[in-house]
Motif scaffolding. Sequence first.
Motif, mmCIF file in Angstrom:
data_model
loop_
_atom_site.group_PDB
_atom_site.id
_atom_site.type_symbol
_atom_site.label_atom_id
_atom_site.label_comp_id
_atom_site.label_asym_id
_atom_site.label_seq_id
_atom_site.Cartn_x
_atom_site.Cartn_y
_atom_site.Cartn_z
ATOM 1 N N ARG A 69 54.404 13.589 100.630
ATOM 2 C CA ARG A 69 53.723 14.824 101.035
ATOM 3 C C ARG A 69 52.813 15.322 99.913
ATOM 4 O O ARG A 69 51.698 15.787 100.152
ATOM 5 N N PHE A 70 53.289 15.221 98.675
ATOM 6 C CA PHE A 70 52.465 15.628 97.541
ATOM 7 C C PHE A 70 51.222 14.748 97.430
ATOM 8 O O PHE A 70 50.120 15.235 97.198
ATOM 9 N N ARG A 71 51.409 13.431 97.593
ATOM 10 C CA ARG A 71 50.275 12.504 97.515
ATOM 11 C C ARG A 71 49.250 12.797 98.601
ATOM 12 O O ARG A 71 48.033 12.777 98.358
ATOM 13 N N LEU A 87 60.244 18.028 92.462
ATOM 14 C CA LEU A 87 59.462 16.885 91.988
ATOM 15 C C LEU A 87 59.570 16.736 90.469
ATOM 16 O O LEU A 87 59.679 15.628 89.944
ATOM 17 N N ARG A 146 57.537 13.082 97.684
ATOM 18 C CA ARG A 146 56.441 12.454 96.923
ATOM 19 C C ARG A 146 55.251 12.152 97.827
ATOM 20 O O ARG A 146 54.091 12.375 97.451
ATOM 21 N N GLU A 153 60.286 23.085 96.083
ATOM 22 C CA GLU A 153 59.966 21.674 96.290
ATOM 23 C C GLU A 153 59.151 21.114 95.130
ATOM 24 O O GLU A 153 59.366 19.978 94.695
ATOM 25 N N LEU A 154 58.209 21.900 94.626
ATOM 26 C CA LEU A 154 57.451 21.470 93.451
ATOM 27 C C LEU A 154 58.382 21.309 92.254
ATOM 28 O O LEU A 154 58.271 20.360 91.472
ATOM 29 N N GLY A 170 48.865 17.375 98.547
ATOM 30 C CA GLY A 170 48.771 18.149 97.321
ATOM 31 C C GLY A 170 49.863 19.183 97.153
ATOM 32 O O GLY A 170 50.703 19.383 98.035
ATOM 33 N N ALA A 171 49.804 19.886 96.020
ATOM 34 C CA ALA A 171 50.846 20.848 95.667
ATOM 35 C C ALA A 171 50.899 22.041 96.610
ATOM 36 O O ALA A 171 51.964 22.652 96.795
ATOM 37 N N SER A 207 50.984 22.114 99.634
ATOM 38 C CA SER A 207 51.831 21.847 100.798
ATOM 39 C C SER A 207 53.316 22.026 100.489
ATOM 40 O O SER A 207 54.158 21.909 101.367
ATOM 41 N N LEU A 208 53.630 22.306 99.222
ATOM 42 C CA LEU A 208 55.019 22.407 98.791
ATOM 43 C C LEU A 208 55.401 23.839 98.456
ATOM 44 O O LEU A 208 54.617 24.581 97.877
#
Length: 231
Positions: free
Chosen positions: A22-24, A39, A20, A35-36, A27-28, A30-31
Amino acid sequence: MATELREAQAHYLGHRERLRERFRAKGADSLADYELLELILFRSMPRRDTKPVAKALIEKFGSFAEVLSARPERLIEVKGVGESIAFDLKVLQAAALRLSLSDARQRPVLGAWSAVIKYCRAAMAFDDQEQFRILFLDKKNRLIADEVQQRGTVDHTPVYPREVIKRALDLGASGIILVHNHPSGDPTPSRADIDMTKFIVEAASKLGITVHDHIIVGRDGHASFRALGLI
């Protein structure tokens, strides 16, 4: 046993928070796809490790987009995926398509061509069965309706030109865009595609309805009949 369970829970809960964060922060982009997907599965699987299920889904279907496009009965073939998870994934796909279609609705369709292509690919490119879709346009080339007229097999969809024209007349459409997918991935028009399109174009023109294009989408891209000089 209780200690081992607590340790396992602590492991995936810590992993969830790191993902979470890393997403914050980044952003997406980076996943990875899995991994997305993790989430998204957090809410569907609140007390389980989502990573194995997410990885299994990507391994089976190939990509994030293909997971969302998969039919529910195929999704539940994956261990750990039940009907509720399959339902949640299809709701997510519907939301994504609604968002994509809203871009095409903002202005005349022929002036928002990239948005139309993006929507068609999202809706159909990864479907494992052929479907024949029609975009109906008014006199200002704004979208009246987007409808799937027929669904078929992995390599064939029966198309009934009379039904295409009848539906256009029912909706008061002045123009239509034909769309279908090739589950093989190759969007190259077949001889049957070309003949069917020619028949619809001729029948529509007699009633004042313009066939603006026929788009074929596949995993490997898309083909436009108009760009290819076939309309």
